[in-house]
Design a protein around this motif. Structure first.
Motif, mmCIF file in Angstrom:
data_model
loop_
_atom_site.group_PDB
_atom_site.id
_atom_site.type_symbol
_atom_site.label_atom_id
_atom_site.label_comp_id
_atom_site.label_asym_id
_atom_site.label_seq_id
_atom_site.Cartn_x
_atom_site.Cartn_y
_atom_site.Cartn_z
ATOM 1 N N PRO A 1 8.691 -2.332 -4.420
ATOM 2 C CA PRO A 1 8.597 -3.189 -3.228
ATOM 3 C C PRO A 1 8.308 -2.381 -1.966
ATOM 4 N N GLU A 2 8.830 -1.160 -1.899
ATOM 5 C CA GLU A 2 8.590 -0.309 -0.739
ATOM 6 C C GLU A 2 7.106 0.021 -0.593
ATOM 7 N N LEU A 3 6.412 0.177 -1.717
ATOM 8 C CA LEU A 3 4.977 0.474 -1.664
ATOM 9 C C LEU A 3 4.185 -0.758 -1.246
ATOM 10 N N PHE A 4 4.609 -1.924 -1.727
ATOM 11 C CA PHE A 4 3.977 -3.166 -1.265
ATOM 12 C C PHE A 4 4.119 -3.278 0.249
ATOM 13 N N GLU A 5 5.307 -3.025 0.759
ATOM 14 C CA GLU A 5 5.547 -3.103 2.204
ATOM 15 C C GLU A 5 4.675 -2.105 2.952
ATOM 16 N N LYS A 6 4.542 -0.899 2.402
ATOM 17 C CA LYS A 6 3.744 0.153 3.042
ATOM 18 C C LYS A 6 2.277 -0.250 3.155
ATOM 19 N N HIS A 7 1.747 -0.896 2.106
ATOM 20 C CA HIS A 7 0.310 -1.179 2.058
ATOM 21 C C HIS A 7 -0.066 -2.563 2.602
ATOM 22 N N TYR A 8 0.907 -3.411 2.818
ATOM 23 C CA TYR A 8 0.598 -4.809 3.124
ATOM 24 C C TYR A 8 -0.273 -4.964 4.365
ATOM 25 N N ALA A 9 0.080 -4.304 5.432
ATOM 26 C CA ALA A 9 -0.666 -4.481 6.690
ATOM 27 C C ALA A 9 -2.116 -4.045 6.544
ATOM 28 N N LYS A 10 -2.363 -2.989 5.759
ATOM 29 C CA LYS A 10 -3.717 -2.470 5.607
ATOM 30 C C LYS A 10 -4.602 -3.395 4.785
ATOM 31 N N PHE A 11 -4.013 -4.074 3.813
ATOM 32 C CA PHE A 11 -4.836 -4.793 2.841
ATOM 33 C C PHE A 11 -4.716 -6.316 2.907
ATOM 34 N N ALA A 12 -3.856 -6.841 3.763
ATOM 35 C CA ALA A 12 -3.622 -8.284 3.799
ATOM 36 C C ALA A 12 -4.881 -9.078 4.144
ATOM 37 N N ALA A 13 -5.782 -8.489 4.924
ATOM 38 C CA ALA A 13 -6.970 -9.221 5.388
ATOM 39 C C ALA A 13 -8.149 -9.139 4.421
ATOM 40 N N TYR A 14 -8.008 -8.377 3.354
ATOM 41 C CA TYR A 14 -9.122 -8.245 2.415
ATOM 42 C C TYR A 14 -9.357 -9.579 1.695
ATOM 43 N N LYS A 15 -10.615 -9.896 1.463
ATOM 44 C CA LYS A 15 -10.970 -11.143 0.801
ATOM 45 C C LYS A 15 -10.875 -11.045 -0.714
ATOM 46 N N VAL B 1 -9.630 -8.160 -2.532
ATOM 47 C CA VAL B 1 -8.506 -7.355 -3.008
ATOM 48 C C VAL B 1 -7.207 -8.070 -2.639
ATOM 49 N N LYS B 2 -6.398 -8.372 -3.659
ATOM 50 C CA LYS B 2 -5.137 -9.068 -3.444
ATOM 51 C C LYS B 2 -3.983 -8.168 -3.865
ATOM 52 N N LEU B 3 -2.995 -8.078 -2.996
ATOM 53 C CA LEU B 3 -1.874 -7.166 -3.212
ATOM 54 C C LEU B 3 -0.737 -7.883 -3.941
ATOM 55 N N ALA B 4 -0.230 -7.232 -4.986
ATOM 56 C CA ALA B 4 0.894 -7.776 -5.762
ATOM 57 C C ALA B 4 2.138 -6.939 -5.499
ATOM 58 N N ILE B 5 3.279 -7.597 -5.407
ATOM 59 C CA ILE B 5 4.542 -6.878 -5.227
ATOM 60 C C ILE B 5 5.125 -6.571 -6.596
ATOM 61 N N GLY B 6 5.458 -5.313 -6.826
ATOM 62 C CA GLY B 6 5.901 -4.931 -8.158
ATOM 63 C C GLY B 6 7.116 -4.023 -8.173
ATOM 64 N N TYR B 7 7.598 -3.807 -9.394
ATOM 65 C CA TYR B 7 8.625 -2.813 -9.660
ATOM 66 C C TYR B 7 8.409 -2.340 -11.090
ATOM 67 N N HIS B 8 7.826 -1.165 -11.225
ATOM 68 C CA HIS B 8 7.444 -0.665 -12.552
ATOM 69 C C HIS B 8 8.700 -0.244 -13.316
ATOM 70 N N PRO B 9 8.855 -0.728 -14.553
ATOM 71 C CA PRO B 9 10.075 -0.387 -15.304
ATOM 72 C C PRO B 9 10.248 1.100 -15.554
ATOM 73 N N ASP B 10 9.158 1.850 -15.609
ATOM 74 C CA ASP B 10 9.260 3.299 -15.823
ATOM 75 C C ASP B 10 9.989 4.011 -14.694
ATOM 76 N N LEU B 11 10.104 3.367 -13.538
ATOM 77 C CA LEU B 11 10.727 4.003 -12.372
ATOM 78 C C LEU B 11 12.212 3.659 -12.231
ATOM 79 N N THR B 12 12.750 2.940 -13.218
ATOM 80 C CA THR B 12 14.121 2.437 -13.117
ATOM 81 C C THR B 12 15.142 3.544 -12.891
ATOM 82 N N GLY B 13 14.975 4.669 -13.579
ATOM 83 C CA GLY B 13 15.940 5.750 -13.451
ATOM 84 C C GLY B 13 15.767 6.599 -12.209
#
Length: 255
Positions: A44-58, A60-72
């Motif tokens: 979610p932190e990466l989504f927040e970081k990139h949102y302002a830059k990419f929100a206006a793209y026609k 490219v659509k940004l998805a909010i995620g949490y990759h299971p490999d990063l759990t630990g």
């Protein structure tokens, strides 16, 4: 490309744009070539970081995620996810990965995925799903939480579970790396054409041993067209239908 008219649009339904050396250049290539791209994020932190830059793209659509490999390594910030999830129609990359983690971390993955897919979040959302080794657990949770729209990214699991996923009418985003293995080819052959989408999983899935870029996508589609008649048309039709269904779910969830 055979089967493609001038209005045909290509789809890349799973790409990690922020993992390229120059994310803005890659995103602009998607825009220039008018390729619809789902830019999945791993936190979610990466989504927040990139949102302002990419929100206006026609395209490219940004998805909010949490990759299971990063759990630990990175605890799942549930408060931030809850705050940001309403700013997008797409959730990914999310899921369960049982291929490497300990039982304790796998249990945490399951808890997180149950949270991410709960009904308060899933109406009107489309999920891009990671399911390596955990396809049965993923499917059970999707069904329990009544998730309407999920796309299994680069499915590599059991064929028996594949059949169950197909029965639920969930979609699959398939990529060029699957064409180079017997199991990948088998999985592709079993997926109904009306449940197929396309992904690059760039930059992780290489093409001709190089970083895959938007410029490669038409050529890759051609390779799929050679083994799946009118593949490009099926993918675009499925993509449009998925968006219409998403909008209908949004309307129904408000009533």
């Amino acid at each position: 490309m055979k089967g493609s008219g001038p209005s045909m649009r290509f789809i890349d339904f799973h790409v990690h744009i922020d993992h390229y050396p120059d994310p803005i250049r890659v995103a602009n290539e998607y825009e220039t070539h008018k390729i619809y791209a789902l830019f999945v994020t791993n936190l979610p932190e990466l989504f927040e970081k990139h949102y302002a830059k990419f929100a206006a793209y026609k395209f490219v659509k940004l998805a909010i995620g949490y990759h299971p490999d990063l759990t630990g390594e990175f605890p799942f910030n549930r408060d931030l996810f809850d705050k940001l999830v309403q700013t997008t129609s797409y959730i990914g990359e999310v899921g369960i990965d049982i291929s490497r983690d300990t039982k304790e971390l796998i249990n945490k993955q399951v808890e997180n995925f149950e949270f991410i897919t709960q009904p308060k979040y899933n109406f009107g959302k489309i999920y891009s799903i990671h399911s390596t080794g955990g396809e049965d657990e993923v499917l059970e949770i999707l069904k329990k939480n009544k998730v309407k729209q999920a796309v299994f990214h680069w499915y590599s699991g059991k064929l028996s579970t594949l059949e169950k996923i197909i029965e639920c009418n969930y979609l699959f985003s398939i990529n060029h790396s699957m064409l180079s293995s017997k199991k990948g080819q088998k999985i592709i052959s079993l997926i109904p054409k009306d449940l197929m989408l396309f992904e690059t999983d760039g930059p992780f899935a290489r093409y001709n041993k190089q970083l895959v870029t938007p410029k490669n996508i038409q050529e890759i589609y051609q390779k799929f067209n050679e083994c799946i008649s009118n593949f490009d048309q099926h993918v675009f039709r499925n993509f449009k239908r998925m968006l219409i269904e998403r909008d209908l779910y949004k309307i129904n969830s408000k009533n």
